[in-house]
Scaffold this motif. Structure first.
Motif, mmCIF file in Angstrom:
data_model
loop_
_atom_site.group_PDB
_atom_site.id
_atom_site.type_symbol
_atom_site.label_atom_id
_atom_site.label_comp_id
_atom_site.label_asym_id
_atom_site.label_seq_id
_atom_site.Cartn_x
_atom_site.Cartn_y
_atom_site.Cartn_z
ATOM 1 N N GLU A 195 6.902 0.192 -14.576
ATOM 2 C CA GLU A 195 6.304 1.296 -13.817
ATOM 3 C C GLU A 195 5.107 0.811 -13.003
ATOM 4 O OE1 GLU A 195 7.111 4.402 -13.305
ATOM 5 O OE2 GLU A 195 8.705 4.711 -14.758
ATOM 6 N N ALA A 196 4.271 -0.049 -13.597
ATOM 7 C CA ALA A 196 3.097 -0.569 -12.888
ATOM 8 C C ALA A 196 3.517 -1.446 -11.708
ATOM 9 C CB ALA A 196 2.212 -1.355 -13.844
ATOM 10 N N ALA A 197 4.513 -2.294 -11.912
ATOM 11 C CA ALA A 197 5.005 -3.150 -10.827
ATOM 12 C C ALA A 197 5.620 -2.306 -9.713
ATOM 13 C CB ALA A 197 6.021 -4.156 -11.366
ATOM 14 N N THR A 198 6.365 -1.284 -10.089
ATOM 15 C CA THR A 198 6.974 -0.393 -9.102
ATOM 16 C C THR A 198 5.907 0.326 -8.288
ATOM 17 O OG1 THR A 198 8.866 -0.055 -10.567
ATOM 18 C CG2 THR A 198 8.580 1.535 -8.801
ATOM 19 N N GLN A 199 4.854 0.771 -8.944
ATOM 20 C CA GLN A 199 3.770 1.462 -8.242
ATOM 21 C C GLN A 199 3.048 0.520 -7.288
ATOM 22 O OE1 GLN A 199 3.100 4.761 -8.256
ATOM 23 N NE2 GLN A 199 1.671 4.307 -6.606
ATOM 24 N N SER A 200 2.842 -0.734 -7.689
ATOM 25 C CA SER A 200 2.163 -1.675 -6.793
ATOM 26 C C SER A 200 3.030 -1.999 -5.578
ATOM 27 C CB SER A 200 1.772 -2.955 -7.543
ATOM 28 O OG SER A 200 2.917 -3.669 -7.935
ATOM 29 N N VAL A 201 4.348 -2.118 -5.770
ATOM 30 C CA VAL A 201 5.242 -2.341 -4.635
ATOM 31 C C VAL A 201 5.246 -1.118 -3.729
ATOM 32 C CG1 VAL A 201 7.666 -2.649 -3.965
ATOM 33 C CG2 VAL A 201 6.700 -4.017 -5.817
ATOM 34 N N GLU B 80 11.821 3.907 -0.852
ATOM 35 C CA GLU B 80 11.294 4.547 -2.058
ATOM 36 C C GLU B 80 11.663 3.687 -3.257
ATOM 37 O OE1 GLU B 80 12.730 8.268 -4.613
ATOM 38 O OE2 GLU B 80 11.982 8.830 -2.620
ATOM 39 N N PHE B 81 10.673 3.367 -4.060
ATOM 40 C CA PHE B 81 10.883 2.566 -5.265
ATOM 41 C C PHE B 81 10.618 3.443 -6.470
ATOM 42 C CE2 PHE B 81 9.721 -0.300 -1.907
ATOM 43 C CZ PHE B 81 10.591 -1.351 -2.061
ATOM 44 N N SER B 82 11.552 3.399 -7.434
ATOM 45 C CA SER B 82 11.388 4.188 -8.647
ATOM 46 C C SER B 82 12.093 3.493 -9.799
ATOM 47 C CB SER B 82 11.947 5.603 -8.451
ATOM 48 O OG SER B 82 13.326 5.539 -8.156
ATOM 49 N N VAL B 83 11.885 4.030 -10.981
ATOM 50 C CA VAL B 83 12.536 3.516 -12.184
ATOM 51 C C VAL B 83 13.445 4.616 -12.710
ATOM 52 C CG1 VAL B 83 12.185 2.627 -14.511
ATOM 53 C CG2 VAL B 83 10.572 2.042 -12.706
ATOM 54 N N ASP B 84 14.724 4.272 -12.940
ATOM 55 C CA ASP B 84 15.676 5.244 -13.464
ATOM 56 C C ASP B 84 15.267 5.639 -14.872
ATOM 57 O OD1 ASP B 84 18.212 6.728 -13.371
ATOM 58 O OD2 ASP B 84 18.834 5.297 -14.919
ATOM 59 N N GLY B 85 15.277 6.931 -15.137
ATOM 60 C CA GLY B 85 14.833 7.434 -16.429
ATOM 61 C C GLY B 85 15.720 7.036 -17.594
ATOM 62 N N ASP B 86 17.028 6.995 -17.391
ATOM 63 C CA ASP B 86 17.948 6.703 -18.484
ATOM 64 C C ASP B 86 18.067 5.214 -18.770
ATOM 65 O OD1 ASP B 86 18.519 9.402 -18.847
ATOM 66 O OD2 ASP B 86 20.154 9.342 -17.390
ATOM 67 N N SER B 87 18.241 4.421 -17.720
ATOM 68 C CA SER B 87 18.504 2.994 -17.919
ATOM 69 C C SER B 87 17.261 2.131 -17.834
ATOM 70 C CB SER B 87 19.521 2.507 -16.884
ATOM 71 O OG SER B 87 18.957 2.568 -15.587
ATOM 72 N N ASP C 8 2.837 1.043 -3.289
ATOM 73 C CA ASP C 8 1.568 1.089 -2.559
ATOM 74 C C ASP C 8 1.534 0.062 -1.436
ATOM 75 O OD1 ASP C 8 0.764 3.084 -4.274
ATOM 76 O OD2 ASP C 8 -0.405 1.742 -5.561
ATOM 77 N N PHE C 9 2.137 -1.107 -1.656
ATOM 78 C CA PHE C 9 2.148 -2.155 -0.645
ATOM 79 C C PHE C 9 3.049 -1.795 0.532
ATOM 80 C CE2 PHE C 9 4.025 -6.032 1.126
ATOM 81 C CZ PHE C 9 2.874 -6.684 1.537
ATOM 82 N N VAL C 10 4.215 -1.219 0.250
ATOM 83 C CA VAL C 10 5.212 -0.955 1.288
ATOM 84 C C VAL C 10 4.922 0.333 2.067
ATOM 85 C CG1 VAL C 10 7.664 -0.446 1.658
ATOM 86 C CG2 VAL C 10 6.985 -2.287 0.133
#
Length: 121
Positions: free
Chosen positions: A53-59, A71-78, A61-63
């Motif tokens: 989640e932290a890496a996704t948020q930094s990407v 849009e970058f996100s983390v799938d809730g199930d997998s 913010d950068f992009v």
């Protein structure tokens, strides 16, 4: 439009990392040797949910200032990283990697794997 390969920036898929990427295996008659004696394989632990989640948020913010169509996100199930390309005018998802279908297949396979383990235990 400038399209560049992202293969070099993707995380490794295996659970091993080659410390010295310059090393190559040389095969001669009947033997295989490594040209770099410092070649070492190290186990890689998959990142936990908070790190991802932290890496996704930094990407994100950068992009965002460069291109707001990604849009970058983390799938809730997998727990997989999901990248979406969004049409800025209609806000419609043009492309998603991995696709919704692949995420559903991965979830189904994971549940089948769980059933198999429960039955054989």
């Amino acid at each position: 439009m400038n399209i560049q390969s992202t293969a070099a920036s993707l995380p490794p898929q295996a659970n091993l990392v080659v410390v010295s990427p310059a090393a190559r295996d040389v095969k001669t008659a009947g033997e295989t040797r490594t040209t770099d004696p410092t070649l070492t394989l190290l186990p890689v632990q998959p990142p936990d949910r908070t790190q991802l989640e932290a890496a996704t948020q930094s990407v994100r913010d950068f992009v965002k200032p460069i291109n707001d169509n990604l849009e970058f996100s983390v799938d809730g199930d997998s727990g997989q990283l999901v990248v979406k390309i969004i049409d800025s005018a209609t806000k419609e998802v043009i492309r998603q990697v991995p696709s919704q279908e692949m995420l559903a297949i991965a979830k189904a396979l994971d549940s089948i794997k769980g059933l198999f383990v429960k039955q054989s235990a």
